[in-house]
Scaffold this active site. Structure first.
Site, mmCIF file in Angstrom:
data_model
loop_
_atom_site.group_PDB
_atom_site.id
_atom_site.type_symbol
_atom_site.label_atom_id
_atom_site.label_comp_id
_atom_site.label_asym_id
_atom_site.label_seq_id
_atom_site.Cartn_x
_atom_site.Cartn_y
_atom_site.Cartn_z
ATOM 1 C CE LYS A 260 -3.910 2.059 2.555
ATOM 2 N NZ LYS A 260 -4.796 1.903 3.732
ATOM 3 C CB SER B 80 -7.884 3.786 2.598
ATOM 4 O OG SER B 80 -7.071 3.194 3.608
ATOM 5 C CB SER C 293 -8.328 0.555 5.345
ATOM 6 O OG SER C 293 -9.139 1.702 5.459
#
Length: 520
Positions: free
Chosen positions: A114, A190, A214
């Site tokens: 990420k 996210s 997330s």
């Protein structure tokens, strides 16, 4: 270390060149692939068996994933930047294996990371324009642990700007990520870029971060396994914070076994992250021994209907009820419904934000730029997202708990009186009923349409308990709707009960085998 620019058109421009160079080196090396690599649903154990059998090398594997990324991007918009050194790193690991005959735990395994986790020499933007040129000089400690175990950072993944949105993954720099099971839908946020990439077999395993939803939300929407571990089990230093008192980094994978392998090398104390002090003496060296197909036998499970029955989609509800039956069919005792006294009152006033303080500390520690030191600087530099802009502006005006009626200071799960009370209530009921876990749907509704940002966002159960109490919560696929959209079931355990969660989620996964790849 050089890095590829974060500009999308430049990324796509460099991909074909990268592939050609990779193929050239593969053809001229002494280790030639014996077979075409079938990437679909490939696991760490399968890859290591192939290495040992001489079927292909890590370099071959990296090249194959680069081809997969080139084929699927920018359709999914999951990948932001490639690691330009990935092929070289793979080649070095292949050389090490030829010389030693030994494989490290994650030897030659490509990882999707990420874009809010520091990776040395590779852009780490947090989805923001303010950091679009930031390439850290050092890896976050968890990335260093993965590398020490032999992993290769293959690419960074798209994310919601500053990790603000659990609804979808949209960044100013790279735009919106699409769900690989239906590109008209979100993968949630996210960490949606990691979820979409791993679901679509662009990498072997992935990393996300979870402040409220997330890791588990995108994993649920993309038919993945997502581990939010106990707060304190893994380090968060070198990671762009959202609400640091909630933030956890964890694996997002296609199988429980792979998630366990990734988690195992990430755990442990980090002096730069004081909360990991609580994990000392509570971690284990071998979590893989809990991968037990009979792990549901004689276990006791509470069904939290106050969450599962909260305006659910009928198909998700049916999938969840079938999942509960499947758990019972594998030898578990089901307590249904499970009642936690004062649950709705205890869950209130848990959110607590010191975003400005945490982000500005990150900027000072890692970014060290005169032009980006404050939230005001970030706002000045700009964003394409009205949602992100509003959240940034709100952070200037608001610090503390989301209730004027509560005067309790913001703290983590070990020091905040409201969080401790919430956890004690839950674990107290678990103790009184001798429960091993509590289950509920990760979402009560399928993935929303991308164009339905507001009204389509319903049914997110991940935000309610574990980010505040600090308890571990794992999501595992529980099937698909008639439209082909994935759904997940969530297992909530006591603090540091990862061994029990691994046992039970693995047994459920192996008994049902719901995971299947998208038809891209």
């Amino acid at each position: 270390m050089p890095h590829i620019t974060a500009n999308r058109s430049d990324l796509l421009h460099y991909l074909p060149v990268t592939i050609c160079l990779c193929l050239f080196f593969a053809l001229t090396s002494c280790e030639k692939p014996q077979e075409k690599i079938q990437l679909e649903e490939l696991t760490i154990a399968e890859i290591h068996r192939a290495f040992q059998a001489g079927n292909y090398t890590s370099e071959d594997l990296v090249n194959a994933y680069l081809e997969q990324i080139e084929m699927l991007e920018p359709r999914l918009n999951a990948i932001t930047v490639l690691n330009p050194a990935a092929v070289e790193e793979a080649r070095n690991l292949d050389k090490e294996f030829r010389q030693t005959g030994k494989l490290r735990p994650l030897h030659g395994i490509p990882v999707i990371v990420k874009d809010n986790i520091n990776t040395a020499g590779i852009l780490t933007t947090g989805g923001s324009r303010a950091l679009e040129n930031f390439a850290p000089s050092e890896d976050a400690p968890i990335i260093q642990k993965l590398k020490d175990a032999g992993a290769i950072v293959l690419a960074k993944s798209n994310m919601a700007e500053w990790a603000f949105s659990p609804r979808h993954s949209e960044s100013t720099t790279f735009g919106t990520t699409h769900n690989p099971y239906d590109t008209a839908h979100v993968p949630a946020g996210s960490s949606g870029g990691t979820a979409a990439a791993i679901a679509a077999n662009m990498g072997t395993v992935g990393l996300g971060t979870d402040t409220g939803n997330s890791i588990r939300g995108p994993s649920s929407h993309c038919s993945l396994v997502g581990f939010r571990t106990t707060l304190g089990l893994t380090s968060r230093s070198g990671i762009i914070p959202l609400y640091l008192r909630n933030d956890v980094v964890g694996p997002m994978c296609r199988t429980v076994e792979d998630a366990t392998r990734v988690m195992q090398v990430m755990t442990g104390y980090d002096p730069a992250d004081p909360i990991t002090k609580y994990s000392e003496g509570r971690t284990q060296t071998d979590y893989l021994r809990y991968l037990d197909k009979d792990g549901l036998k004689n276990k006791r499970i509470g069904v939290l209907r106050i969450l599962s029955d909260n305006d659910p989609d009928p198909e998700i509800s049916a999938l969840f009820n079938q999942a509960v039956s499947d758990l019972a069919g594998q030898g578990a005792t089901i307590i249904d419904p499970l009642n936690i006294p004062d649950f709705n009152a205890l869950r209130q006033n848990q959110w607590c934000s010191v975003f400005q303080q945490d982000v500005e500390e990150f900027l000072a520690t890692y970014v060290k730029s005169d032009s980006v030191q404050t939230i005001e600087d970030i706002i000045r530099i700009g964003t394409n997202s009205e949602f992100a802009l509003q959240r940034l502006q709100n952070s200037l005006d608001f610090v503390g708990r989301y209730s004027d009626a509560i005067d309790a200071p913001c703290g983590d799960a070990y020091s905040d009186s409201l969080r401790i009370a919430f956890r004690n209530a839950i674990e107290g009921v678990m103790d009184s009923l001798q429960l091993d876990v509590i289950v509920y749907p990760s979402w009560n509704n399928p993935a929303a349409l991308i164009n339905d940002f507001q009204e389509g966002y319903r049914g997110d159960n991940s935000q309610i308990i574990s980010p505040h109490t600090g308890q571990p919560a794992f999501t595992v696929p529980m099937g698909f709707t008639s439209a082909g959209l994935p759904a997940g079931i969530q297992f909530l355990g006591r603090m540091y009960s990862e061994p029990v969660l691994i046992q039970m989620t693995y047994a459920y996964e192996q008994a049902t085998l719901h995971r299947k790849p998208p038809k891209l």
